[in-house]
Design a protein around this motif. Structure first.
Motif, short mmCIF file in Angstrom:
data_model
loop_
_atom_site.label_atom_id
_atom_site.label_comp_id
_atom_site.label_asym_id
_atom_site.label_seq_id
_atom_site.Cartn_x
_atom_site.Cartn_y
_atom_site.Cartn_z
N SER A 141 0.84 -1.19 0.00
CA SER A 141 0.00 0.00 0.00
C SER A 141 0.88 1.24 0.00
O SER A 141 2.03 1.19 0.47
CB SER A 141 -0.92 0.02 1.23
OG SER A 141 -0.15 0.11 2.42
N ARG A 453 7.65 -3.54 -14.98
CA ARG A 453 7.01 -2.72 -16.02
C ARG A 453 6.52 -3.59 -17.17
O ARG A 453 5.39 -3.43 -17.67
CB ARG A 453 8.01 -1.68 -16.53
CG ARG A 453 7.45 -0.73 -17.58
CD ARG A 453 8.57 -0.12 -18.40
NE ARG A 453 9.29 -1.14 -19.17
CZ ARG A 453 10.41 -0.91 -19.86
NH1 ARG A 453 10.94 0.31 -19.86
NH2 ARG A 453 10.99 -1.87 -20.54
N VAL A 456 3.45 -5.67 -16.01
CA VAL A 456 2.23 -4.86 -15.93
C VAL A 456 1.73 -4.53 -17.33
O VAL A 456 0.52 -4.54 -17.61
CB VAL A 456 2.50 -3.58 -15.11
CG1 VAL A 456 1.32 -2.62 -15.21
CG2 VAL A 456 2.79 -3.93 -13.66
N LYS A 461 -0.50 -9.88 -12.81
CA LYS A 461 -0.64 -9.42 -11.43
C LYS A 461 0.04 -10.43 -10.50
O LYS A 461 0.20 -11.59 -10.85
CB LYS A 461 -2.11 -9.29 -11.05
CG LYS A 461 -2.88 -8.27 -11.88
CD LYS A 461 -4.34 -8.21 -11.44
CE LYS A 461 -5.11 -7.18 -12.27
NZ LYS A 461 -6.54 -7.11 -11.87
N ARG A 462 0.39 -9.95 -9.31
CA ARG A 462 0.93 -10.88 -8.32
C ARG A 462 -0.20 -11.75 -7.81
O ARG A 462 -1.37 -11.36 -7.82
CB ARG A 462 1.59 -10.14 -7.16
CG ARG A 462 0.61 -9.44 -6.23
CD ARG A 462 1.34 -8.89 -5.01
NE ARG A 462 0.47 -8.03 -4.21
CZ ARG A 462 -0.23 -8.46 -3.17
NH1 ARG A 462 -0.20 -9.72 -2.80
NH2 ARG A 462 -1.00 -7.61 -2.50
N ALA A 488 6.00 2.94 -10.12
CA ALA A 488 4.57 2.68 -10.38
C ALA A 488 4.31 1.23 -10.76
O ALA A 488 3.42 0.59 -10.18
CB ALA A 488 4.05 3.63 -11.45
N PRO A 489 5.06 0.65 -11.71
CA PRO A 489 4.80 -0.77 -12.00
C PRO A 489 5.16 -1.69 -10.84
O PRO A 489 4.47 -2.69 -10.61
CB PRO A 489 5.67 -1.05 -13.23
CG PRO A 489 6.66 0.05 -13.31
CD PRO A 489 5.99 1.24 -12.70
N GLU A 491 4.86 -0.95 -7.69
CA GLU A 491 3.77 -0.81 -6.73
C GLU A 491 2.50 -1.50 -7.20
O GLU A 491 1.74 -2.05 -6.39
CB GLU A 491 3.51 0.67 -6.45
CG GLU A 491 4.62 1.33 -5.64
CD GLU A 491 4.44 2.82 -5.49
OE1 GLU A 491 3.54 3.39 -6.18
OE2 GLU A 491 5.17 3.44 -4.69
N SER A 492 2.27 -1.52 -8.49
CA SER A 492 1.07 -2.19 -8.99
C SER A 492 1.15 -3.70 -8.76
O SER A 492 0.12 -4.39 -8.73
CB SER A 492 0.86 -1.90 -10.48
OG SER A 492 1.83 -2.55 -11.26
N LEU A 493 2.37 -4.22 -8.55
CA LEU A 493 2.55 -5.63 -8.22
C LEU A 493 2.74 -5.84 -6.71
O LEU A 493 3.06 -6.95 -6.28
CB LEU A 493 3.76 -6.20 -8.97
CG LEU A 493 3.66 -6.18 -10.51
CD1 LEU A 493 4.92 -6.78 -11.11
CD2 LEU A 493 2.42 -6.93 -10.99
N GLY A 494 2.54 -4.79 -5.93
CA GLY A 494 2.64 -4.91 -4.48
C GLY A 494 3.99 -4.59 -3.90
O GLY A 494 4.18 -4.68 -2.68
N HIS A 496 5.57 -1.98 -2.97
CA HIS A 496 5.72 -0.63 -2.42
C HIS A 496 6.92 -0.63 -1.47
O HIS A 496 7.23 -1.65 -0.85
CB HIS A 496 4.48 -0.22 -1.64
CG HIS A 496 3.24 -0.17 -2.46
ND1 HIS A 496 2.59 -1.31 -2.89
CD2 HIS A 496 2.50 0.88 -2.92
CE1 HIS A 496 1.50 -0.98 -3.58
NE2 HIS A 496 1.43 0.35 -3.61
#
Length: 894
Positions: A141, A453, A456, A461-462, A488-489, A491-494, A496
């Motif tokens: 998150s 990247r 995504v 997805k993870r 960004a990519p 984080e989109s896979l978790g 963060h």
């Protein structure tokens, strides 16, 4: 602190660099003084030789010591002792807090002895980096970093207040506050200079940058040509106080690198191959030095990655010489121009500069490795030296983990409450790009971002059961990932950023989702973790992940997408894109050119200068911590984090005479490869453990237990957690895992701590017996301190790891080694025996034979001989004094 010694050989010269004139202790002058040609001396020994020249005093360092070192690396089995004085000491907070606690206790003891507490003060520069306290409580998150940081300060307020006191109370002691990164990367990117300088009697002295550290991975700085290695906290404290590090002239194993890495391979793949090769060859207690034209094709970050893993391949250090790439990195990381000029001029003047095509130095022995032969790989499922080719991973998991550790052939399944998926044996429940080995290396970090990247972009997805985290080793990493547009990519896979510090690799992985934990437990599933760290011993990463594999950061991302270890990436896809087309790992893997362009385009020296310009100031939370201004620490009786340790209770200026050890009972009989992770308290604290019961009795709720590492400043917690690892196997309690033993003569089974306290009440000394490679793992001072506080007088094993053996001596525990092929197994020990160790009262000398009488339960006796593994005369002195700290305290008080 730099100092000039007697300079019997008259080697002091001047070196002019720009507008500054430096005094140096010249190796060319030493050659001219009769030491003979030093040209082919290994780089690492040239550094040691300069150290001896500078500190020659006719007592701790003699001309004979210098001449012996100048002859070259030791032959196998040689035992020439030298006194080495590193320029500085590096600490992380897990091992640093007890070090500062001991210094505070020494000040208290100095007062009791009628001395001046201000005499207990670091004489050499000490940097403590707070990097081991952040835990991955929150992940996946945007606010994960902020929430984990807030929780870190909540948990560690007492510890941090204590360190703030120490920062003000002690001279020559700096603290890097939380959130800057891991100590090794901060050292590499900022603290290290390559060549150190100091003022002495109005003159400026230049000498090699050297260090010892309280973390075994201090060796990472070897990539920069800085000689450094991990020592126990006990040794580090002595080094702080001006005591030399006693060592034997080392054997130096050369590794000649040739060729270049093939496309698709990473520095992680290379280091896993090096680790496997050197562990198999045997380099424990030896220096490893890299040479050859293959160095021309390795970035300094690649070198640091290899150097970092020296503890995993067993070497004291894994060093690279200074060359043009060293200077490139110093510029790249924003070092001052004056520093870079000094490093170049000094290295060339001293014959410490490597040029392409130069012949290999004169090593004890030399190995060869062609970089072109390296293949993508991981290591596991439970040791870093067990390399597994990526192409063989699925079979390795099935054979080594599923069948070998779980004892099954067919994967089992377990529903997860409230979810529409099941967990299966082999599920990856932790995928962590965690700091230390890899996050110092921009190429593998950017490769992970580029792979994310690409994934995504294909709509992948993870898997939802995978706990993902990204914990960079410095804030610079977050900067360049963001600048490259790769956060960004990720984080989109978790992935963060969850913290800047040492996390999953040391067990700070945080909790799994409750329903996932329940499914693992209910199904008794063999689940795994894939992490980019360097340690994967049993019970270390997380109590529920029994198969743990080390991997490069891009492979960590790949396994998060796959969600399972039971996969062949060559033949099985990671998923499907929006059109239903299978997507394979090869479709996502970035090219070497793309990675190299990203490194060149998105990382600047200004990033390093901006982040490190105010590195000692810390956050507002750090600056708000209140602390007392006093020479001695005001111990709080109700603190569960920091307590005055009992090491100096009743200390007098004259030590008690050494006595024989009679009637000792085994506290534990252990097998091979028992690590300091098994011995030393680490990871989470269970409520029903002796340490958990202590905390509950002192008003601490289980939710606030924090970790053993965070409570290293409280001996009451730590001694209760010694030998308490959930995976330790005591042969006195066959078939049972965990920190339990059998008390004799009653025969009752109980926790090791409880048995030790019962033996103490009965006045019974204790002994620990084990197999080969006892004490491998991190340089954990509490593995020795806890052993001491439990009442163990001697440890009898087949072989020791270097640091732990030294730490045992430093705590006044006698290390003994079986002789003539004798083992616990040939003696058929079951723990009911009593041991008499004789001859100690007559005198303790390095390497002496020690007579043991073994009395069995039926009254029969057997006489055996063991070797005393007190290896040097300085160590013998420490043992006679009851330990190194007591010896130093008496010296300073006198």
């Amino acid at each position: 602190m730099a100092q000039s010694g007697a300079d019997t050989l008259k080697t002091r010269r001047q070196l002019v660099v720009g507008d500054t004139t430096y005094d140096i202790f010249s190796l060319p002058a030493a050659e001219a003084a009769g030491l003979g040609s030093l040209a082919d001396l290994p780089f690492s020994l040239k550094v040691l030789l300069e150290n001896l020249l500078r500190f020659e005093d006719g007592h701790s360092v003699t001309v004979e010591d210098i001449k012996a070192l100048a002859e070259g690396p030791a032959a196998p089995g040689a035992q020439r002792e030298i006194a080495y004085r590193p320029a500085r000491v590096l600490m992380q907070d897990f091992t640093g807090v007890p070090g500062v606690v001991d210094l505070a206790a020494m000040r208290q003891a100095m007062v009791a002895l009628g001395g001046d507490p201000a005499r207990i003060n670091p004489l050499n520069p000490v940097d403590l980096v707070i990097d081991h306290s952040v835990m991955i409580d929150h992940f996946g998150s945007p606010d994960a970093l902020a929430r984990n940081t807030a929780r870190e300060f909540e948990r560690n307020g007492e510890r941090y207040a204590f360190l703030r006191w120490g920062q003000a109370a002690f001279d020559n002691f700096r603290v890097v506050p939380p959130g800057a990164g891991i100590c090794h990367q901060v050292n590499l990117e900022y603290l290290a200079r390559g060549v150190w300088s100091a003022e002495e009697n109005g003159r400026t002295l230049a000498f090699p940058d050297t260090c010892v550290g309280t973390d075994s991975h201090t060796t990472m700085i070897n990539g920069l040509g800085v000689l450094g290695w991990g020592v126990g906290g006990i040794e580090a404290e002595a080094a702080m106080l001006g005591q030399p590090v006693s060592m034997l002239i080392p054997e130096v194993v050369g590794v000649e690198l040739t060729g270049t890495l093939a496309e698709g391979t990473t520095a992680t793949d290379l280091v896993l191959a090096v680790t496997e090769m050197l562990r198999r060859h045997g380099v424990v207690g030896k220096f490893v030095e890299f040479c050859g034209d293959g160095l021309d094709h390795l970035s300094l970050a690649d070198r640091a990655t290899i150097a970092n893993m020296a503890p995993e391949y067993g070497a004291t250090c894994g060093i690279f010489p200074i060359d043009a790439e060293t200077l490139n990195y110093l510029r790249f990381s924003g070092r001052p121009a004056e520093t870079i000029a000094l490093v170049e001029a000094y290295a060339k003047e001293q014959g410490m500069w490597r040029t392409p095509g130069s012949p290999a130095p004169r090593f004890t022995e030399k190995l060869n490795l062609d970089l072109a032969t390296i293949e993508p790989a991981l290591a596991g499922p439970r040791r870093p030296q067990d390399r597994v080719l990526l192409s063989a991973m699925q079979d390795n998991f099935r054979q080594q983990a599923l069948k070998g550790m779980a004892g099954i052939d067919t994967p089992r399944r377990q529903p997860v409450k409230g979810q529409d998926y099941e967990l299966v044996d082999g599920a990856v429940v932790i995928a962590a790009i965690t700091s230390c080995t890899n996050t110092s290396n921009p190429s593998v970090m950017l490769a992970a971002g580029l792979l994310a990247r690409n994934a995504v972009g294909r709509g992948l997805k993870r898997q939802p059961w995978v706990k993902t985290s990204l914990a960079p080793g410095s804030q610079v990493v977050g900067d360049y990932l963001a600048r490259a547009g790769l956060m960004a990519p990720l984080e989109s896979l978790g992935f963060h950023i969850a913290g800047y510090g040492c996390t999953t690799c040391i067990g700070n992985s945080g909790p799994l989702d409750e329903d996932i934990s329940a499914a693992i437990t209910e199904g008794d599933l063999m689940v795994g973790a894939v992490l980019s760290g360097n340690r994967n011993f049993e019970g270390r990463v997380h109590p529920l992940t029994r198969a743990n594999y080390l991997a490069s950061p891009p492979l960590v991302v790949a396994y998060a997408l796959a969600g399972t270890l039971d996969i062949d990436f060559a033949s099985q896809p990671l998923g499907e894109d929006a059109e239903g087309t299978p997507v394979y790992l090869k479709d996502l893997w970035p090219s070497p050119r793309e990675v190299a362009e990203a490194v060149q385009s998105f990382i600047t020296p200004e990033m390093f200068q901006r982040h490190y310009g105010k590195v000692f100031e810390g956050s507002a939370e750090w600056q708000a911590i209140e602390t007392a201004d006093s020479q001695t620490y005001d111990w709080q009786a109700d603190s569960t984090y920091v307590q005055d340790p009992p090491f100096f209770e009743g200390l007098t200026m004259t030590p008690e005479p050494v006595a024989d050890i009679t009637g000792a009972r085994p506290l534990a009989i252990l097998g091979d490869s028992v690590t300091t992770d098994h011995i030393s308290p680490a990871g989470s604290i269970k409520a029903d453990s002796p340490a958990g019961r202590y905390l509950i009795e002192h008003g601490v709720e289980p939710a606030d237990f924090n970790s053993y590492g965070s409570r290293r400043g409280n001996h009451e917690v730590m001694m209760r957690g010694t030998f308490a690892n959930i995976r330790i196997r005591n042969e006195m309690t066959p078939g049972v895992e965990g920190g339990v033993t059998r008390h004799h003569p009653s025969g009752e089974q109980m926790a090791i701590y409880d048995a030790a306290m019962r033996y103490a009440d009965e006045g019974t000394p204790l002994i620990v017996v084990a197999g080969r490679e006892y004490g491998t793992g991190s340089s954990r001072d509490w593995a020795a301190k806890g052993t001491k506080l439990l009442g163990v007088k001697a440890v009898l094993v087949e072989s020791f790891e270097r640091i732990h053996r030294s730490n045992l001596v430093g705590m006044g525990v006698l290390p003994l080694q079986f002789k003539d092929g004798m083992t616990r197994q040939t003696l058929k020990l079951d723990g009911s025996e009593r041991f008499d160790i004789k001859g100690l009262a007559e005198g303790v000398t390095p390497g002496q034979d020690v007579a043991l009488t073994l009395t069995r339960a039926d009254g029969t006796t057997e006489n055996i001989t063991a070797k005393c593994r007190i290896d040097t005369e300085d160590e013998a002195t420490y043992y006679r004094q009851g330990g190194i700290l007591a010896a130093v305290l008496r010296q300073l008080a006198g």
